[in-house]
Enzyme design. Structure first.
Site, mmCIF file in Angstrom:
data_model
loop_
_atom_site.group_PDB
_atom_site.id
_atom_site.type_symbol
_atom_site.label_atom_id
_atom_site.label_comp_id
_atom_site.label_asym_id
_atom_site.label_seq_id
_atom_site.Cartn_x
_atom_site.Cartn_y
_atom_site.Cartn_z
ATOM 1 N N SER A 157 0.826 -1.196 0.000
ATOM 2 C CA SER A 157 0.000 0.000 0.000
ATOM 3 C C SER A 157 0.869 1.259 0.000
ATOM 4 C CB SER A 157 -0.955 -0.049 1.210
ATOM 5 O OG SER A 157 -1.954 0.927 1.098
ATOM 6 N N ASP A 211 -9.639 -4.245 -5.110
ATOM 7 C CA ASP A 211 -9.121 -3.276 -4.127
ATOM 8 C C ASP A 211 -9.934 -1.984 -4.209
ATOM 9 O OD1 ASP A 211 -7.619 -1.555 -2.517
ATOM 10 O OD2 ASP A 211 -5.714 -2.457 -3.139
ATOM 11 N N HIS A 243 -8.029 -4.999 -0.570
ATOM 12 C CA HIS A 243 -6.827 -4.297 -0.112
ATOM 13 C C HIS A 243 -6.172 -5.085 1.021
ATOM 14 C CE1 HIS A 243 -4.191 -0.872 -0.143
ATOM 15 N NE2 HIS A 243 -4.291 -0.753 1.174
#
Length: 265
Positions: A157, A211, A243
């Site tokens: 991320s 995501d 995610h």
């Protein structure tokens, strides 16, 4: 970007006391099981090496997370090829984050909005400041004798975005950069700052197609950007994955790094 922790907090706020007690007990049992994998006088998932380190892996966590919370990733790398690998799981500093309404959060740099798309605002100044910290860690290990070609930067991320920036702006060719659910954190104007040596560093990019935090299209923008730089990228799309990061992705990373480790001569 800690979707698993957000779900846990929601669970704790909505369940009766008896279930909360069970959840706490379960968490304690998991912690005990994880603790058994390392000697009591060693940090969690830290294993003594048989000799001087020959490779170095940095793992950069996502927004709101911490380095120690990600150390279990290391347990996937039990192959003898990683016996002389040194690991680092640094933690981001606590600072106000715009997408969290200014709340103080562990963050490598400020993020203005979530979900993140390819068109989201860039914060190049703070990204480059964070890059300098990663480069200092790499430089220290290179000074201690590890070849840059045996240095791998990996991140999830926000940590994935920082991974990309750190690899592209490092002046030498590294072993590789692995981006998980990340994005391109700067504009094309940064390309002129990327050295010819950095352009030789291989990139692995993995992204879940479901995501909703860092949108899949933000990940898809990575390979065209790298092509514009003059680099190639191995892009892996995971249907149905949100995610988060999976064991399959980590196993793929293990094989990818293993195939690129240079023997010490």
């Amino acid at each position: 970007m800690r979707s698993h922790l957000t779900r846990l907090r929601t669970f704790l706020q909505t369940q009766p006391l008896s279930l909360l007690f069970g959840a706490v007990l379960c968490a304690c049992l998991i912690a005990l099981l994880l603790g058994r994998s390392a000697p009591s006088d060693q940090p969690p998932h830290s294993h003594p090496m048989a000799g001087p380190a020959r490779s170095f892996v940095i793992w950069l966590h996502g927004l709101g997370d911490s380095g120690p919370a990600n150390e279990p990733i290391r347990s996937y790398f039990s192959d003898s090829a990683f016996n002389l690998t040194k690991w680092a799981f640094p933690s981001a500093p606590n600072q106000p984050v715009s997408c969290n309404y200014g709340s103080i959060t562990p963050s490598w740099f400020d993020i203005h909005e979530i979900p993140i798309s390819s068109a989201s605002p860039k914060n190049e100044k703070e990204v480059i400041e964070a890059v300098q910290k990663v480069h200092a860690m790499i430089d220290k290990e290179v000074e201690n004798g590890i070849s840059p070609e045996n240095v791998f930067v990996c991140g999830f991320s926000q940590g994935g975005a920082l991974t990309l920036a750190s690899v592209l702006l490092y002046p030498k060719t590294l072993g590789g950069g692995a981006v998980f659910s990340g994005w391109v954190p700067f504009n094309s104007s940064i390309i002129e700052k990327i050295s010819l040596e950095a352009k030789k560093t291989p990139i692995l990019w993995s992204h879940g197609m479901a995501d909703l935090t860092v949108l899949f299209e933000a990940g898809q923008a990575g390979p065209p950007f790298l092509q514009q730089v003059g680099m190639t990228c191995e892009f892996k799309a995971y249907p149905g994955l949100g995610h988060t990061i999976t064991g399959d992705e980590i196993n793929s990373l293990k094989s990818w790094i293993k195939s690129r480790l240079k023997s010490s001569s």
